[in-house]
Each structure stands twice: as structure tokens, then as C-alpha cells.
Design a protein around this motif. Sequence first.
Motif, PDB file in Angstrom:
ATOM      1  N   TRP A  16     -19.224 -19.093  46.146  1.00 45.57           N
ATOM      2  CA  TRP A  16     -20.672 -19.147  45.805  1.00 45.57           C
ATOM      3  C   TRP A  16     -21.313 -19.541  47.284  1.00 45.57           C
ATOM      4  O   TRP A  16     -20.638 -20.208  48.028  1.00 45.57           O
ATOM      5  N   PRO A  17     -22.770 -19.379  47.356  1.00 48.85           N
ATOM      6  CA  PRO A  17     -23.311 -19.899  48.493  1.00 48.85           C
ATOM      7  C   PRO A  17     -23.063 -21.430  48.557  1.00 48.85           C
ATOM      8  O   PRO A  17     -22.939 -22.134  47.840  1.00 48.85           O
ATOM      9  N   MET A 356     -25.630 -22.070  43.374  1.00 48.22           N
ATOM     10  CA  MET A 356     -25.366 -20.834  42.593  1.00 48.22           C
ATOM     11  C   MET A 356     -26.500 -20.182  42.250  1.00 48.22           C
ATOM     12  O   MET A 356     -26.597 -19.094  42.344  1.00 48.22           O
ATOM     13  N   SER A 359     -27.723 -17.293  44.886  1.00 45.96           N
ATOM     14  CA  SER A 359     -27.046 -16.297  44.846  1.00 45.96           C
ATOM     15  C   SER A 359     -27.575 -14.828  44.515  1.00 45.96           C
ATOM     16  O   SER A 359     -28.808 -14.587  43.948  1.00 45.96           O
ATOM     17  N   ASP A 360     -27.101 -13.769  44.896  1.00 48.73           N
ATOM     18  CA  ASP A 360     -27.634 -12.443  44.481  1.00 48.73           C
ATOM     19  C   ASP A 360     -27.404 -11.956  42.952  1.00 48.73           C
ATOM     20  O   ASP A 360     -26.757 -12.665  42.350  1.00 48.73           O
ATOM     21  N   ALA A 363     -24.015 -11.563  41.643  1.00 48.99           N
ATOM     22  CA  ALA A 363     -23.146 -12.801  41.403  1.00 48.99           C
ATOM     23  C   ALA A 363     -23.757 -13.595  40.199  1.00 48.99           C
ATOM     24  O   ALA A 363     -23.061 -14.143  39.218  1.00 48.99           O
TER      25      ALA A 363
END
Length: 383
Positions: A16-17, A356, A359-360, A363
Amino acid sequence: MTLAIDGGTPVRTEGWPSWPPPATPEQRELLLEVLDSGAWGATSGTKVGEFTKAFAASIGAPYGVSVVNGTVALFLALRALGVGRDDEVIVPAYTFVASATSVILAGARPVIADVTPATLHLDPAAVERLIGPRTKAIMPVHLAGAPADVDALKGFGVPIVEDAAQAHGATWHGRPVGTLGDAACFSFQSSKAMTAGEGGLVVTDDEAVYRRLWALHNVGRSIDGGWYEHPDVGWNLRMTEFQAAVLLPQLGVLDEQLETRRRAVEYLRRELPLEVLAEPAGTTRSSHHLALLRYEAFGGRSKADFIAAMAAEGIPLDAGYRSLSRESALSAYTELLPCPVAEAAADSVVWIRQSMLMSDESALADIVTAAAKVRKAFSSRVQ
């Protein structure tokens, strides 16, 4: 489909980022500028003053003081507003413990009030039941980045200290969080929307309060006095130039990050097989520091079971707060009355953290898929 916790294939194997995001060239440049200058403290450098003014201006507050962390910010705001020994401050039950311990640090007694079922924000009806002659302040928390209804609390006639640790950039009826009460406190701890690892900031629109804040955080000096003049008792609670250098560039990307998280929460609200708690009516912008989900015991399985199953699917959720009414350490300082709404939330609410939410959509879709998978599996194996 077999759950990953039972030996099946996880929905997600990617990470995750990260939060905080990777350092930018501008942050590196400013950090080296401070390092090479040798002016590392707020009393000798310029970055803390520059950041404080820029942050306060971004929310329309005329005065600000930057400090070492968010807990200290709350403590300073209370002391600057005259809160001290034998006083009481009402705080919500569903919040981080610092909302209560900052009151204790100021020498006062935290009075823990229940929250509203729909939003988990401080309940004005609970405040009305608990307010008394010793109440010297109310501390609403802008939970998960959504503004508390400060307007509903002003009628009690005591100062309002906004705990805005999670609400950078949020607005209430178009008015920025941080300008709704008598003073407001922001945090720059590692998980926050703007972060320097640690750090905090107090804003106010009252010049007299600002002068007290300045003295308290700067070893009792007067803003107009000399270096070795200490007309008040205070502490060295100043932010460093390094923290300010890390924070300054983040003001320029905050709006974009808030919009990313807004879209993420809207997607999850549409697609998840769980309720995403709503923001209080009147919210015109939330920072979406967290997405709060209400878990409904699929198949009778516990919240802990759900979190474990989601983690195995590659979706790390957070268990969230305990109710302060269950924090036994506070019983030495206050009476722990039942707070049934906050206690029920502690048993049923789970969080999706800020990183989270950056995210795109692919995800985010994994979160939805995993939640549906766990719900189906739990419901088919009713205990």
C-alpha cells in the motif's frame, strides 16, 4: 472460495502507499538549508515562523504558535484559556487518549462524555448532562478528519478548544476547522495529513490568548520582552527548524491529497458491504484521515476475527480506539462513567487508514472484494 486465513489465495499481495509519502526535492533542499545554516532552533532560524504564519493564514486564523507535538498543543491551549487546578474539561469518549491526558497535564479533570451513534462525535446532549460549575472548557474532536458540530457546543457558554489533530484542511459550513472555537490544535505526528514525524500547532483569533500561548511555549518570556525576562512560568516547547522545513512544502499539496481521499471514501461508501460512517451534517470538507466502517458481526464472528481475516487477504485494517470510559489509568483522575455508544463503537468499528485511502481505484477494489469474500465465508459458517 477459501479464505486466505484458512489456506486460500489472498485477494491482494501488493503493498500500500507509504505514509508519509517519499520526501520531495523541495523538502530535501529546505532541510539542507537549515542544516548548513546552523540555525536549527526556532529562536535563531526563520522556518518555524514562516511555517506558522503560512499554516495559520491557510485557514484564516490571525495567530499561531508551533510546538513539539499535538498533545502539548492541547495542553497549551487549555492553559492559555485559564484552565487549571480543580477545573473540568469535557472530552468525547471515542478519541485518542491525549484528549484526556492533555487535560490532566494542565492540572484539570477530564470529564468523559458519550458520542453520537451516527458519527461518533461528541454528543451535545451528553455534554448538557455533564456540564457544571467547574466546567472551564469543552474539547470537541474532529474525528477522522470530519468537523465536529462546534456551533451546537457554543451555547454552553464555556471556551471551545478544537482537537483538530486529524482535520487539516477540513471545513464546516464553508468555515475552516481551526476557526470555529476559541483555540484549535493540530498535530504533525507521523500518521497525520501533514507530518514532520512529530509537531503541533495552536491557532486562535484572540490576541490575548496568543500572547499567553507564546509565553507558555517559550519559557515564560513576553513576546515584547528580553531574552532573560520571564514574567510568566512557561516551558521550552518550541518546534525545531528541521520540522518546519519538512512541513512547509506540504501546504502546497494538501488540497490534492484531500481530494484523492475524498474520491476513495466515496468509492468505498458505494461499493463496500459495510457501512462507512457519515460525516456530521454541515461538513463541507473532511480531511478523510480515516474511513470508519461499522462491522456487523458477519455470521456472528467477532471484530477481531474480521480484522484477522482481512489482514490475511492483504487488507490491513485498524481496530481503532477503545472508549476512554474503559481506560483504567484515567480512573485516578476522573470518574469513569459508562459511555454505551463509544463502548459499542470500540467493539464494532474498524478503520481504513489514510495511507490506504491514497490508493488508486484498483487497490480500493481489492478492499471491496476482500470484504465481500470474508462476509460470504463468515455468513456461510454461522457459529
